[in-house]
Design a protein around this motif. Structure first.
Motif, PDB file in Angstrom:
ATOM      1  N   ALA A 189     -28.567 -25.151  23.160  1.00  0.00           N
ATOM      2  CA  ALA A 189     -28.226 -25.795  21.892  1.00  0.00           C
ATOM      3  C   ALA A 189     -26.726 -26.093  21.808  1.00  0.00           C
ATOM      4  CB  ALA A 189     -28.655 -24.915  20.719  1.00  0.00           C
ATOM      5  N   LYS A 190     -25.897 -25.175  22.269  1.00  0.00           N
ATOM      6  CA  LYS A 190     -24.452 -25.382  22.224  1.00  0.00           C
ATOM      7  C   LYS A 190     -24.029 -26.515  23.160  1.00  0.00           C
ATOM      8  CE  LYS A 190     -22.962 -20.674  20.988  1.00  0.00           C
ATOM      9  NZ  LYS A 190     -22.190 -19.499  21.462  1.00  0.00           N
ATOM     10  N   LEU A 191     -24.614 -26.555  24.357  1.00  0.00           N
ATOM     11  CA  LEU A 191     -24.296 -27.628  25.295  1.00  0.00           C
ATOM     12  C   LEU A 191     -24.685 -28.984  24.727  1.00  0.00           C
ATOM     13  CD1 LEU A 191     -25.472 -25.960  28.628  1.00  0.00           C
ATOM     14  CD2 LEU A 191     -23.109 -26.474  27.995  1.00  0.00           C
ATOM     15  N   GLN A 192     -25.857 -29.050  24.122  1.00  0.00           N
ATOM     16  CA  GLN A 192     -26.305 -30.314  23.541  1.00  0.00           C
ATOM     17  C   GLN A 192     -25.402 -30.732  22.381  1.00  0.00           C
ATOM     18  OE1 GLN A 192     -30.399 -29.286  22.652  1.00  0.00           O
ATOM     19  NE2 GLN A 192     -31.138 -30.177  24.577  1.00  0.00           N
ATOM     20  N   ARG A 193     -24.979 -29.768  21.571  1.00  0.00           N
ATOM     21  CA  ARG A 193     -24.117 -30.080  20.432  1.00  0.00           C
ATOM     22  C   ARG A 193     -22.784 -30.658  20.907  1.00  0.00           C
ATOM     23  NH1 ARG A 193     -22.493 -25.290  16.291  1.00  0.00           N
ATOM     24  NH2 ARG A 193     -21.405 -24.569  18.155  1.00  0.00           N
ATOM     25  N   VAL A 194     -22.168 -30.019  21.883  1.00  0.00           N
ATOM     26  CA  VAL A 194     -20.895 -30.520  22.409  1.00  0.00           C
ATOM     27  C   VAL A 194     -21.084 -31.878  23.069  1.00  0.00           C
ATOM     28  CG1 VAL A 194     -19.189 -30.141  24.218  1.00  0.00           C
ATOM     29  CG2 VAL A 194     -19.749 -28.291  22.664  1.00  0.00           C
ATOM     30  N   GLY A 195     -22.173 -32.023  23.829  1.00  0.00           N
ATOM     31  CA  GLY A 195     -22.421 -33.293  24.498  1.00  0.00           C
ATOM     32  C   GLY A 195     -22.596 -34.444  23.519  1.00  0.00           C
ATOM     33  N   HIS A 196     -23.355 -34.218  22.451  1.00  0.00           N
ATOM     34  CA  HIS A 196     -23.542 -35.263  21.440  1.00  0.00           C
ATOM     35  C   HIS A 196     -22.227 -35.585  20.730  1.00  0.00           C
ATOM     36  CE1 HIS A 196     -27.795 -35.655  21.910  1.00  0.00           C
ATOM     37  NE2 HIS A 196     -28.067 -34.418  21.526  1.00  0.00           N
ATOM     38  N   ALA A 197     -21.411 -34.570  20.495  1.00  0.00           N
ATOM     39  CA  ALA A 197     -20.136 -34.796  19.812  1.00  0.00           C
ATOM     40  C   ALA A 197     -19.204 -35.648  20.669  1.00  0.00           C
ATOM     41  CB  ALA A 197     -19.488 -33.451  19.480  1.00  0.00           C
ATOM     42  N   LEU A 208     -11.039 -40.751  27.045  1.00  0.00           N
ATOM     43  CA  LEU A 208     -10.534 -39.454  27.499  1.00  0.00           C
ATOM     44  C   LEU A 208     -10.425 -38.541  26.288  1.00  0.00           C
ATOM     45  CD1 LEU A 208      -9.516 -37.636  29.699  1.00  0.00           C
ATOM     46  CD2 LEU A 208      -7.223 -38.606  29.410  1.00  0.00           C
ATOM     47  N   CYS A 209     -11.373 -37.641  26.161  1.00  0.00           N
ATOM     48  CA  CYS A 209     -11.408 -36.735  25.014  1.00  0.00           C
ATOM     49  C   CYS A 209     -12.164 -35.481  25.391  1.00  0.00           C
ATOM     50  CB  CYS A 209     -12.052 -37.407  23.807  1.00  0.00           C
ATOM     51  SG  CYS A 209     -13.820 -37.792  24.049  1.00  0.00           S
ATOM     52  N   ARG A 210     -11.962 -34.456  24.623  1.00  0.00           N
ATOM     53  CA  ARG A 210     -12.735 -33.232  24.757  1.00  0.00           C
ATOM     54  C   ARG A 210     -13.085 -32.729  23.369  1.00  0.00           C
ATOM     55  NH1 ARG A 210     -12.668 -34.741  29.242  1.00  0.00           N
ATOM     56  NH2 ARG A 210     -12.028 -33.648  31.140  1.00  0.00           N
ATOM     57  N   VAL A 211     -14.249 -32.128  23.237  1.00  0.00           N
ATOM     58  CA  VAL A 211     -14.616 -31.378  22.041  1.00  0.00           C
ATOM     59  C   VAL A 211     -14.754 -29.927  22.471  1.00  0.00           C
ATOM     60  CG1 VAL A 211     -16.297 -30.988  20.213  1.00  0.00           C
ATOM     61  CG2 VAL A 211     -15.774 -33.329  20.945  1.00  0.00           C
ATOM     62  N   ARG A 212     -13.772 -29.109  22.104  1.00  0.00           N
ATOM     63  CA  ARG A 212     -13.804 -27.688  22.443  1.00  0.00           C
ATOM     64  C   ARG A 212     -14.580 -26.950  21.352  1.00  0.00           C
ATOM     65  NH1 ARG A 212     -11.879 -28.251  27.636  1.00  0.00           N
ATOM     66  NH2 ARG A 212      -9.811 -29.216  27.648  1.00  0.00           N
ATOM     67  N   SER A 213     -15.453 -26.078  21.778  1.00  0.00           N
ATOM     68  CA  SER A 213     -16.299 -25.359  20.837  1.00  0.00           C
ATOM     69  C   SER A 213     -15.807 -23.935  20.670  1.00  0.00           C
ATOM     70  CB  SER A 213     -17.741 -25.353  21.356  1.00  0.00           C
ATOM     71  OG  SER A 213     -18.591 -24.634  20.489  1.00  0.00           O
ATOM     72  N   HIS A 214     -15.452 -23.576  19.442  1.00  0.00           N
ATOM     73  CA  HIS A 214     -15.036 -22.218  19.098  1.00  0.00           C
ATOM     74  C   HIS A 214     -15.985 -21.709  18.011  1.00  0.00           C
ATOM     75  CE1 HIS A 214     -11.006 -22.629  21.080  1.00  0.00           C
ATOM     76  NE2 HIS A 214     -11.220 -23.896  20.794  1.00  0.00           N
ATOM     77  N   GLY A 215     -17.112 -21.165  18.425  1.00  0.00           N
ATOM     78  CA  GLY A 215     -18.091 -20.738  17.435  1.00  0.00           C
ATOM     79  C   GLY A 215     -18.611 -21.923  16.652  1.00  0.00           C
ATOM     80  N   ASP A 216     -18.364 -21.946  15.339  1.00  0.00           N
ATOM     81  CA  ASP A 216     -18.838 -23.054  14.507  1.00  0.00           C
ATOM     82  C   ASP A 216     -17.743 -24.090  14.254  1.00  0.00           C
ATOM     83  OD1 ASP A 216     -17.233 -21.601  12.830  1.00  0.00           O
ATOM     84  OD2 ASP A 216     -18.730 -21.303  11.253  1.00  0.00           O
ATOM     85  N   THR A 217     -16.654 -24.017  15.034  1.00  0.00           N
ATOM     86  CA  THR A 217     -15.545 -24.959  14.891  1.00  0.00           C
ATOM     87  C   THR A 217     -15.462 -25.885  16.099  1.00  0.00           C
ATOM     88  OG1 THR A 217     -14.231 -23.431  13.558  1.00  0.00           O
ATOM     89  CG2 THR A 217     -13.036 -25.196  14.658  1.00  0.00           C
ATOM     90  N   ALA A 218     -15.336 -27.184  15.834  1.00  0.00           N
ATOM     91  CA  ALA A 218     -15.105 -28.171  16.877  1.00  0.00           C
ATOM     92  C   ALA A 218     -13.626 -28.535  16.879  1.00  0.00           C
ATOM     93  CB  ALA A 218     -15.951 -29.417  16.633  1.00  0.00           C
TER      94      ALA A 218
END
Length: 277
Positions: A189-197, A208-218
């Motif tokens: 679920a976390k991988l899919q969430r980051v991928g969609h973001a 060129l971008c990244r969405v770093r996931s810190h718990g419930d914070t993007a």
């Protein structure tokens, strides 16, 4: 050696192998190896891409397009590194377990198909970094022709450009697991969430971008020189609503800007090195 000499050495090295299976992510390093292997070995070369939840879906499509343009036979396999707790708990040597899964599968295929060699896209610069995945590959007898010839990352791009590969300057796209701090559990679920973001941001033109996931914070990273444009040109309310619909509670922008591996700079190791290519 100059670039032309190193390309000749690369061709000679691969020609001596007779038949080769290439661990092919679609990144520029493994794409160059696949291109030269196809040129030298023809139908005695095959590129194999591993498909798992940690692979950005758009990168799979890129890999298909590039392989077709090169003309190399392209096969897909599924890997299941996420099922291994040693990987999913996200330790500092996470990539070791990813590459172990990958190259165990590739070795099985190579033996079944009659290929004596498995090649990867590790370049000479990679050998200077913390790369637990390299150890896993070496343990399984994988060859790294770019590194063996002494081709650096900059030389990879220069040679790819000289060969007319339109992806010569393609940004690095490490696996999605690199978006999480070491020690934070990785789930489907976390991988899919980051991928969609990240896909959303790419569709808005931020290549060129990244969405770093810190718990419930993007935490969004774009190059520092693009931050002002990002703030003024992006519909921030729409972006926040979209990210929250994916399951994030908070959405932030890193004012320092994009830097590979910055998420875990505190422990001096770059989670993006060696992921996938």
């Amino acid at each position: 050696m100059m670039g032309v000499e190193k390309l000749a050495a690369l061709r000679n090295l691969i020609a001596e192998l007779d038949r080769a299976l290439i661990a092919y992510s679609g990144g520029i390093d493994s794409t160059l190896v696949a291109k030269v292997a196809q040129d030298v070995l023809g139908d005695r070369a095959v590129a194999v891409t591993a498909v798992s939840p940690s692979l950005f879906p758009a990168d799979l499509e890129d890999a298909r397009i590039q392989a077709a343009a090169i003309g190399i036979r392209h096969e897909l396999i599924e890997t299941h590194e996420l099922e291994n707790p040693n990987y999913a708990t996200n330790p500092v040597n996470r990539c070791y377990f990813c590459k172990s899964e990958l190259h165990d599968r590739l070795r099985e295929l190579a033996q079944a198909w009659g290929y004596d060699y498995v090649l990867d896209g590790v370049n000479a610069d990679d050998l200077q970094d913390y790369r637990p995945g390299i150890a896993a590959a070496k343990e399984r007898g994988v060859r790294s022709p770019l590194a063996e010839v002494g081709i650096s990352k900059l030389e990879v791009r220069a040679i790819a450009k000289s060969l007319g590969l339109p992806w010569w300057n393609k940004p690095a796209q490490p696996c999605l697991s690199s978006r999480f701090p070491y020690g934070e559990e990785i789930t489907l679920a976390k991988l899919q969430r980051v991928g969609h973001a990240e896909y959303y941001l790419r569709k808005q033109g931020w290549e060129l971008c990244r969405v770093r996931s810190h718990g419930d914070t993007a935490r969004i990273e774009v190059p520092q020189e693009q931050i002002a444009d990002f703030v003024t040109m992006t519909d921030l309310e729409k972006l926040v609503n979209h990210f929250q619909s994916l399951g994030f509670t908070y959405v932030t922008l890193d004012l320092e800007g994009f830097r590979s591996g910055k998420l875990n700079a505190g422990i001096g190791r770059d989670p993006e090195r060696g992921c996938r290519d």
